[in-house]
Enzyme design. Structure first.
Site, PDB file in Angstrom:
ATOM      1  CD  GLU A  15       0.035  -5.030  10.423  1.00  0.00           C
ATOM      2  OE1 GLU A  15       0.040  -3.855  10.036  1.00  0.00           O
ATOM      3  OE2 GLU A  15      -0.991  -5.742  10.446  1.00  0.00           O
ATOM      4  NE  ARG A  23      -5.496  -6.818 -21.883  1.00  0.00           N
ATOM      5  CZ  ARG A  23      -5.340  -5.701 -22.610  1.00  0.00           C
ATOM      6  NH1 ARG A  23      -4.385  -4.843 -22.314  1.00  0.00           N
ATOM      7  NH2 ARG A  23      -6.132  -5.451 -23.623  1.00  0.00           N
ATOM      8  N   PRO A  29       0.820  -1.219   0.000  1.00  0.00           N
ATOM      9  CG  PRO A  29      -0.530  -1.412   1.901  1.00  0.00           C
ATOM     10  CD  PRO A  29       0.636  -2.019   1.214  1.00  0.00           C
ATOM     11  CG  ASP A  44      -2.996  -0.535 -32.232  1.00  0.00           C
ATOM     12  OD1 ASP A  44      -2.714  -1.298 -33.160  1.00  0.00           O
ATOM     13  OD2 ASP A  44      -2.405  -0.528 -31.140  1.00  0.00           O
TER      14      ASP A  44
HETATM   15  C1  9D3 Z   1      -1.904  -1.081  10.424  1.00  0.00           C
HETATM   16  C2  9D3 Z   1      -2.341  -0.906   9.031  1.00  0.00           C
HETATM   17  N1  9D3 Z   1      -2.066  -2.097   8.262  1.00  0.00           N
HETATM   18  C3  9D3 Z   1      -3.182  -3.016   8.171  1.00  0.00           C
HETATM   19  C4  9D3 Z   1      -4.555  -2.499   8.287  1.00  0.00           C
HETATM   20  C5  9D3 Z   1      -1.437  -1.730   7.032  1.00  0.00           C
HETATM   21  C6  9D3 Z   1      -1.463  -2.744   5.961  1.00  0.00           C
HETATM   22  C7  9D3 Z   1      -0.546  -3.766   5.929  1.00  0.00           C
HETATM   23  C8  9D3 Z   1      -0.570  -4.698   4.897  1.00  0.00           C
HETATM   24  C9  9D3 Z   1      -2.408  -2.652   4.969  1.00  0.00           C
HETATM   25  C10 9D3 Z   1      -2.430  -3.598   3.940  1.00  0.00           C
HETATM   26  C11 9D3 Z   1      -1.518  -4.614   3.907  1.00  0.00           C
HETATM   27  C12 9D3 Z   1      -1.556  -5.627   2.820  1.00  0.00           C
HETATM   28  N2  9D3 Z   1      -1.670  -5.022   1.487  1.00  0.00           N
HETATM   29  C13 9D3 Z   1      -0.874  -5.346   0.476  1.00  0.00           C
HETATM   30  O1  9D3 Z   1      -0.031  -6.189   0.623  1.00  0.00           O
HETATM   31  C14 9D3 Z   1      -1.032  -4.657  -0.791  1.00  0.00           C
HETATM   32  C15 9D3 Z   1      -1.952  -3.638  -1.216  1.00  0.00           C
HETATM   33  C16 9D3 Z   1      -3.026  -2.973  -0.563  1.00  0.00           C
HETATM   34  O2  9D3 Z   1      -3.392  -3.234   0.593  1.00  0.00           O
HETATM   35  N3  9D3 Z   1      -3.707  -2.023  -1.266  1.00  0.00           N
HETATM   36  C17 9D3 Z   1      -3.407  -1.682  -2.540  1.00  0.00           C
HETATM   37  N4  9D3 Z   1      -2.416  -2.258  -3.198  1.00  0.00           N
HETATM   38  C18 9D3 Z   1      -1.691  -3.217  -2.525  1.00  0.00           C
HETATM   39  S1  9D3 Z   1      -0.410  -4.063  -3.174  1.00  0.00           S
HETATM   40  C19 9D3 Z   1      -0.154  -4.943  -1.813  1.00  0.00           C
END
Ligand code: 9D3
Length: 257
Positions: A116, A154, A89, A169
């Protein structure tokens, strides 16, 4: 192109890559997806891949060593450098421009986090780029990796049939798609727009471009703002706006503007 995915859910990732256009590209050996499970690189009897977060608090963090060993195996299996992407994220938002440049690489590795996330030191030393697929919370990187595999797969030469690539295209560049219709021409839900049945290819092209511009204006004005329109497009969008405002006059008046 080959994509190596480092994931605790290798079966899920392989199934994601096995369907549709991308699955067919793999069968035809235009494209290859391999998976590596960090658990297979853990060294203790419990095959531990995570640890308590330093500093305390809830949640676990993925350990350096199993991921480092998995990435080492990915690099050792490659005759050329591997571009390593961590899905998170905190990453830059994935765009079609980014997809198109990733699609040109011979080797790509996708590192999927769970819990996490991953120990920051592994990211600093082993990862080239961090990407997010959007502003919402997932429970891990696998769906992000699946999105990249689909979007990049793709685009491999020969993956799309001629009809699909020709359509790409035309004017899909930065605009939303026009509406699509099929038989029956007359239906209780409405009729197919007459121009699409006219056989006048120039008029059909103009109608589609006008619809693309109009829908982009209505639904994604942010996309139009980043783009300059040629004279034809500007005129077609103006026509769309006029038609739209005429048809929605009543509603606009009701809202008091
Ligand atoms: C304490 C806050 N955490 C959890 C609520 C932060 C958190 C850790 C791990 C939030 C999401 C994640 C897992 N997400 C991904 O691995 C992830 C992701 C995403 O959550 N949103 C958009 N793209 C991606 S790419 C990988």
């Amino acid at each position: 192109m080959r994509i190596d995915v480092v994931t605790l859910f290798p079966d899920f990732m392989r199934q994601c890559a096995a369907v549709g256009v991308v699955g067919r590209a793999q069968q035809r050996e235009l494209f290859q997806v391999e998976t590596w499970n960090p658990r297979d690189f853990a060294t203790d009897n419990y095959r531990t891949v995570d640890g308590r977060t330093c500093g305390g608090g809830p949640g676990m963090v993925m350990l350096i060593e199993p991921l480092r060993a998995a990435l080492r195996a990915v690099r050792e299996a490659a005759p050329e450098p591997v571009h390593v992407v961590y899905l998170s994220p905190q990453g830059a938002r994935l765009t079609q421009d980014r997809v198109m440049s990733l699609a040109k690489l011979p080797r790509l590795a996708l590192l999927c986090g769970r819990y996490e996330g991953v120990d920051e030191r592994l990211l600093a030393h082993e990862v080239d780029e961090e990407l997010s697929i959007g502003d919402y919370v997932l429970s891990g990187g696998e769906l992000g990796a699946a999105v990249i595999i689909d979007a990049v797969g793709r685009l491999q030469d020969g993956a799309l049939n001629d009809a699909q690539s020709a359509q790409q295209d035309s004017f899909s560049d930065g605009l939303l798609d026009c509406p699509h219709y099929t038989k029956p021409v007359h239906d209780a839900l409405g009729d197919v727009p007459a121009v699409l049945l006219s056989g006048d290819h120039a008029a059909i092209r103009r109608w589609r471009l006008k619809q693309s511009l109009g829908r982009t204006w209505l639904r994604r004005p942010d996309l139009l703002a980043r783009r300059s329109l040629d004279a034809e497009s500007a005129a077609l969008l103006e026509e769309f706006r006029r038609d739209y405002l005429r048809h929605h006059e009543a509603a606009v008046a009701d809202r008091g503007n």
